[in-house]
Write a protein that holds these residues in place. Structure first.
Motif, PDB file in Angstrom:
ATOM      1  N   GLN A 295       0.828  -1.210   0.000  1.00  0.00           N
ATOM      2  CA  GLN A 295       0.000   0.000   0.000  1.00  0.00           C
ATOM      3  C   GLN A 295       0.868   1.267   0.000  1.00  0.00           C
ATOM      4  OE1 GLN A 295      -3.134  -0.172  -0.549  1.00  0.00           O
ATOM      5  NE2 GLN A 295      -4.291  -1.442   0.886  1.00  0.00           N
ATOM      6  N   ILE A 296       1.943   1.251   0.779  1.00  0.00           N
ATOM      7  CA  ILE A 296       2.836   2.422   0.823  1.00  0.00           C
ATOM      8  C   ILE A 296       3.527   2.607  -0.526  1.00  0.00           C
ATOM      9  CG2 ILE A 296       4.878   3.426   1.925  1.00  0.00           C
ATOM     10  CD1 ILE A 296       4.145   1.802   4.443  1.00  0.00           C
ATOM     11  N   ALA A 297       3.945   1.509  -1.138  1.00  0.00           N
ATOM     12  CA  ALA A 297       4.638   1.580  -2.423  1.00  0.00           C
ATOM     13  C   ALA A 297       3.780   2.236  -3.496  1.00  0.00           C
ATOM     14  CB  ALA A 297       5.056   0.179  -2.870  1.00  0.00           C
ATOM     15  N   GLN A 298       2.476   2.018  -3.441  1.00  0.00           N
ATOM     16  CA  GLN A 298       1.594   2.622  -4.441  1.00  0.00           C
ATOM     17  C   GLN A 298       1.551   4.140  -4.322  1.00  0.00           C
ATOM     18  OE1 GLN A 298       0.879   0.112  -6.543  1.00  0.00           O
ATOM     19  NE2 GLN A 298       1.919  -0.886  -4.830  1.00  0.00           N
ATOM     20  N   VAL A 299       1.727   4.637  -3.105  1.00  0.00           N
ATOM     21  CA  VAL A 299       1.685   6.082  -2.862  1.00  0.00           C
ATOM     22  C   VAL A 299       3.051   6.724  -3.117  1.00  0.00           C
ATOM     23  CG1 VAL A 299       1.292   7.867  -1.111  1.00  0.00           C
ATOM     24  CG2 VAL A 299      -0.208   5.860  -1.226  1.00  0.00           C
ATOM     25  N   THR A 300       4.102   6.072  -2.637  1.00  0.00           N
ATOM     26  CA  THR A 300       5.447   6.645  -2.789  1.00  0.00           C
ATOM     27  C   THR A 300       6.064   6.348  -4.148  1.00  0.00           C
ATOM     28  OG1 THR A 300       6.477   4.648  -1.856  1.00  0.00           O
ATOM     29  CG2 THR A 300       5.863   6.409  -0.316  1.00  0.00           C
ATOM     30  N   LYS A 301       5.465   5.381  -4.878  1.00  0.00           N
ATOM     31  CA  LYS A 301       5.991   4.935  -6.181  1.00  0.00           C
ATOM     32  C   LYS A 301       7.442   4.471  -6.049  1.00  0.00           C
ATOM     33  CE  LYS A 301       2.922   8.104  -8.631  1.00  0.00           C
ATOM     34  NZ  LYS A 301       1.847   7.104  -8.680  1.00  0.00           N
ATOM     35  N   ASP A 302       7.678   3.706  -5.004  1.00  0.00           N
ATOM     36  CA  ASP A 302       9.023   3.224  -4.686  1.00  0.00           C
ATOM     37  C   ASP A 302       8.941   1.745  -4.303  1.00  0.00           C
ATOM     38  OD1 ASP A 302      11.686   3.056  -4.098  1.00  0.00           O
ATOM     39  OD2 ASP A 302      11.573   4.196  -2.225  1.00  0.00           O
ATOM     40  N   SER A 303       9.990   0.985  -4.624  1.00  0.00           N
ATOM     41  CA  SER A 303      10.118  -0.429  -4.229  1.00  0.00           C
ATOM     42  C   SER A 303       8.962  -1.293  -4.722  1.00  0.00           C
ATOM     43  CB  SER A 303      10.230  -0.538  -2.691  1.00  0.00           C
ATOM     44  OG  SER A 303      11.333   0.200  -2.205  1.00  0.00           O
ATOM     45  N   PHE A 304       8.518  -1.036  -5.965  1.00  0.00           N
ATOM     46  CA  PHE A 304       7.431  -1.832  -6.539  1.00  0.00           C
ATOM     47  C   PHE A 304       7.792  -3.315  -6.625  1.00  0.00           C
ATOM     48  CE2 PHE A 304       5.665   2.026  -8.939  1.00  0.00           C
ATOM     49  CZ  PHE A 304       4.635   2.193  -8.019  1.00  0.00           C
ATOM     50  N   LEU A 305       9.000  -3.606  -7.100  1.00  0.00           N
ATOM     51  CA  LEU A 305       9.399  -4.991  -7.318  1.00  0.00           C
ATOM     52  C   LEU A 305       9.391  -5.779  -6.006  1.00  0.00           C
ATOM     53  CD1 LEU A 305      10.418  -7.250  -9.145  1.00  0.00           C
ATOM     54  CD2 LEU A 305      12.757  -6.351  -8.844  1.00  0.00           C
ATOM     55  N   GLU A 306      10.012  -5.212  -4.974  1.00  0.00           N
ATOM     56  CA  GLU A 306      10.069  -5.887  -3.676  1.00  0.00           C
ATOM     57  C   GLU A 306       8.664  -6.061  -3.091  1.00  0.00           C
ATOM     58  OE1 GLU A 306      13.969  -3.828  -4.343  1.00  0.00           O
ATOM     59  OE2 GLU A 306      11.852  -3.326  -4.575  1.00  0.00           O
ATOM     60  N   ALA A 307       7.827  -5.015  -3.226  1.00  0.00           N
ATOM     61  CA  ALA A 307       6.468  -5.087  -2.676  1.00  0.00           C
ATOM     62  C   ALA A 307       5.657  -6.180  -3.357  1.00  0.00           C
ATOM     63  CB  ALA A 307       5.777  -3.730  -2.826  1.00  0.00           C
ATOM     64  N   ASP A 308       5.741  -6.249  -4.687  1.00  0.00           N
ATOM     65  CA  ASP A 308       5.010  -7.283  -5.426  1.00  0.00           C
ATOM     66  C   ASP A 308       5.539  -8.676  -5.083  1.00  0.00           C
ATOM     67  OD1 ASP A 308       3.530  -5.328  -6.657  1.00  0.00           O
ATOM     68  OD2 ASP A 308       4.626  -5.391  -8.555  1.00  0.00           O
ATOM     69  N   PHE A 309       6.852  -8.788  -5.019  1.00  0.00           N
ATOM     70  CA  PHE A 309       7.486 -10.077  -4.762  1.00  0.00           C
ATOM     71  C   PHE A 309       7.054 -10.652  -3.413  1.00  0.00           C
ATOM     72  CE2 PHE A 309      11.042 -12.491  -2.925  1.00  0.00           C
ATOM     73  CZ  PHE A 309      11.175 -13.497  -3.873  1.00  0.00           C
ATOM     74  N   LEU A 310       7.158  -9.837  -2.361  1.00  0.00           N
ATOM     75  CA  LEU A 310       6.795 -10.305  -1.025  1.00  0.00           C
ATOM     76  C   LEU A 310       5.316 -10.670  -0.938  1.00  0.00           C
ATOM     77  CD1 LEU A 310       8.723  -7.826   1.321  1.00  0.00           C
ATOM     78  CD2 LEU A 310       9.077 -10.290   1.148  1.00  0.00           C
ATOM     79  N   LEU A 311       4.467  -9.787  -1.434  1.00  0.00           N
ATOM     80  CA  LEU A 311       3.039 -10.008  -1.275  1.00  0.00           C
ATOM     81  C   LEU A 311       2.543 -11.205  -2.085  1.00  0.00           C
ATOM     82  CD1 LEU A 311       0.461  -9.107   0.045  1.00  0.00           C
ATOM     83  CD2 LEU A 311       0.125  -7.436  -1.778  1.00  0.00           C
ATOM     84  N   LEU A 312       2.993 -11.331  -3.321  1.00  0.00           N
ATOM     85  CA  LEU A 312       2.551 -12.457  -4.143  1.00  0.00           C
ATOM     86  C   LEU A 312       3.032 -13.791  -3.581  1.00  0.00           C
ATOM     87  CD1 LEU A 312       3.056 -10.933  -7.705  1.00  0.00           C
ATOM     88  CD2 LEU A 312       0.896 -11.436  -6.570  1.00  0.00           C
ATOM     89  N   GLY A 313       4.229 -13.800  -3.017  1.00  0.00           N
ATOM     90  CA  GLY A 313       4.728 -15.033  -2.414  1.00  0.00           C
ATOM     91  C   GLY A 313       3.898 -15.467  -1.222  1.00  0.00           C
ATOM     92  N   MET A 314       3.451 -14.499  -0.430  1.00  0.00           N
ATOM     93  CA  MET A 314       2.644 -14.836   0.746  1.00  0.00           C
ATOM     94  C   MET A 314       1.211 -15.191   0.371  1.00  0.00           C
ATOM     95  SD  MET A 314       4.061 -12.175   3.601  1.00  0.00           S
ATOM     96  CE  MET A 314       5.832 -11.843   3.729  1.00  0.00           C
ATOM     97  N   LEU A 315       0.673 -14.563  -0.646  1.00  0.00           N
ATOM     98  CA  LEU A 315      -0.698 -14.861  -1.055  1.00  0.00           C
ATOM     99  C   LEU A 315      -0.832 -16.286  -1.575  1.00  0.00           C
ATOM    100  CD1 LEU A 315      -1.837 -11.579  -2.866  1.00  0.00           C
ATOM    101  CD2 LEU A 315      -2.363 -12.338  -0.540  1.00  0.00           C
ATOM    102  N   ALA A 316       0.263 -16.844  -2.082  1.00  0.00           N
ATOM    103  CA  ALA A 316       0.232 -18.223  -2.577  1.00  0.00           C
ATOM    104  C   ALA A 316       0.452 -19.245  -1.469  1.00  0.00           C
ATOM    105  CB  ALA A 316       1.301 -18.414  -3.660  1.00  0.00           C
ATOM    106  N   GLY A 317       0.693 -18.767  -0.247  1.00  0.00           N
ATOM    107  CA  GLY A 317       0.935 -19.659   0.878  1.00  0.00           C
ATOM    108  C   GLY A 317      -0.345 -20.070   1.593  1.00  0.00           C
ATOM    109  N   PRO A 318      -0.216 -20.836   2.661  1.00  0.00           N
ATOM    110  CA  PRO A 318      -1.380 -21.361   3.399  1.00  0.00           C
ATOM    111  C   PRO A 318      -2.033 -20.319   4.302  1.00  0.00           C
ATOM    112  CG  PRO A 318       0.636 -22.086   4.443  1.00  0.00           C
ATOM    113  CD  PRO A 318       1.058 -21.342   3.206  1.00  0.00           C
ATOM    114  N   LEU A 319      -2.675 -19.335   3.708  1.00  0.00           N
ATOM    115  CA  LEU A 319      -3.280 -18.250   4.480  1.00  0.00           C
ATOM    116  C   LEU A 319      -4.394 -18.735   5.400  1.00  0.00           C
ATOM    117  CD1 LEU A 319      -3.541 -15.412   1.771  1.00  0.00           C
ATOM    118  CD2 LEU A 319      -1.891 -15.590   3.643  1.00  0.00           C
ATOM    119  N   GLU A 320      -5.156 -19.726   4.942  1.00  0.00           N
ATOM    120  CA  GLU A 320      -6.283 -20.201   5.756  1.00  0.00           C
ATOM    121  C   GLU A 320      -5.813 -20.861   7.046  1.00  0.00           C
ATOM    122  OE1 GLU A 320     -10.285 -20.554   6.646  1.00  0.00           O
ATOM    123  OE2 GLU A 320      -9.327 -19.439   5.023  1.00  0.00           O
ATOM    124  N   VAL A 321      -4.573 -21.343   7.073  1.00  0.00           N
ATOM    125  CA  VAL A 321      -4.032 -21.965   8.284  1.00  0.00           C
ATOM    126  C   VAL A 321      -3.702 -20.905   9.333  1.00  0.00           C
ATOM    127  CG1 VAL A 321      -2.179 -23.385   9.233  1.00  0.00           C
ATOM    128  CG2 VAL A 321      -3.121 -23.909   6.979  1.00  0.00           C
TER     129      VAL A 321
END
Length: 323
Positions: A248-274
């Motif tokens: 969310q911060i990256a969208q406002v600051t327009k900074d660290s897009f790659l790292e933000a996408d990488f971290l979030l997408l990796g976690m979204l594919a994990g066992p969130l329901e657990v």
């Protein structure tokens, strides 16, 4: 009569009921009076029973996030009480303002004063401690009071507070006083999240290799020792909320897009329901929809990568785990 005129008349009426107008004019600035009156009107209106609409339904339409907040709050209440939602006002001294029939059908959200009163409710005809104390935190902040709801809403101050909390695990509190840039904090988070530190982010996002964050996420949650597993769940809950905050911060600051996408997408594919029971599947779908919407027009390339992940092609990287 226009809506503006009606609102002005309503404010005048409430002002006359609450104060001596002449004293208010002398002792208080106009903006303070108006703010107080409008707050009183809002609180008064929120306690009024809703009139049935043309379809015969009572209540209001709640947005998706509020519906989930209400449902999780009710789940916490029924779990502690050991009864259905409809039985709560029968068995416990609930406030008169509580409308559990509307909450249960997701047609109304609880007022803050109602949340506080339910927290203190006691069982009828029996001397018992207050079993619902603390349940309001689930509605106000999210599981574990991690500020999940306001992070999902993109509240920048809250998002930065969440990131700073994770940042302190790597750097000292003193470092925060010197205005460490957002990108440096993201670098620190990359080192704190297992599997993210030395990853080839572009290669992984292009699908050339399984996502290491997803793999590590799954492995940590599978630990057999109950104590270690509980710690892992709490740790990954914090990581997930922080990853959303960073995005969310990256969208406002327009900074660290790659790292933000990488971290979030990796976690979204994990066992969130657990780690978020009764919430994880919804959370993954909600965040995917959110980031797809926010990148659709502003950054087509990022949007295409995120959309590719959202189809589930990387889900195979996460071990199948049942909580």
């Amino acid at each position: 009569m226009s809506e503006e005129v009606r609102a002005k008349r309503k404010e005048t009426k409430v002002l006359a009921e609450m104060f001596d107008t002449r004293q208010v004019a002398i002792k208080l600035p106009a903006r303070v009076v108006v703010r107080g009156v409008r707050k009183a009107i809002a609180e008064k209106d929120s306690l009024k029973p809703r009139v049935a609409n043309r379809a015969g339904k009572v209540g209001v339409e709640l947005d998706a996030l509020t519906r989930v907040r209400v449902r999780l709050w009710l789940d916490a209440l029924t779990q502690k009480a050991g009864c259905a939602v409809a039985e709560l006002p029968v068995r416990y001294e609930m406030p008169e303002t509580a409308r559990f029939d509307l909450y249960d059908t997701l047609r109304r959200k609880p007022h803050p004063s109602t949340l506080r009163a339910v927290d203190l409710a006691e069982e009828k005809n029996e001397a018992r401690a207050q079993p619902f104390r603390g349940t309001s935190l689930i509605y106000q902040y999210g599981p574990g009071a991690l500020e999940l709801w306001r992070v999902l809403e993109g509240k920048q101050r809250i998002c930065r507070n969440v990131l700073n909390g994770e940042f302190r695990r790597v750097f000292s509190k003193e470092a925060l006083r010197w205005g460490v840039p957002f990108s440096k904090k993201v670098d620190a988070l990359m080192r704190a999240v297992p599997g993210a530190a030395s990853a080839d982010m572009l290669s992984i996002l292009n699908g050339d290799a399984p996502h290491p964050v997803t793999l590590q996420f799954g492995e940590d949650i599978q630990q057999r020792d109950d104590g270690a597993r509980e710690i892992a769940i709490e740790t990954w809950q914090s990581h997930v909320v922080t990853a959303i905050a960073v995005w969310q911060i990256a969208q406002v600051t327009k900074d660290s897009f790659l790292e933000a996408d990488f971290l979030l997408l990796g976690m979204l594919a994990g066992p969130l329901e657990v780690i978020f029971p009764k919430l994880g599947d919804w959370l993954g779908a909600f965040v995917h929809a959110l980031i797809l919407e926010k990148t659709a027009t502003k950054n087509p390339e990022r949007h295409a990568i995120i959309k590719w992940y959202a189809t589930g092609k990387m889900q195979a990287a996460a071990p199948a785990i049942k909580g």
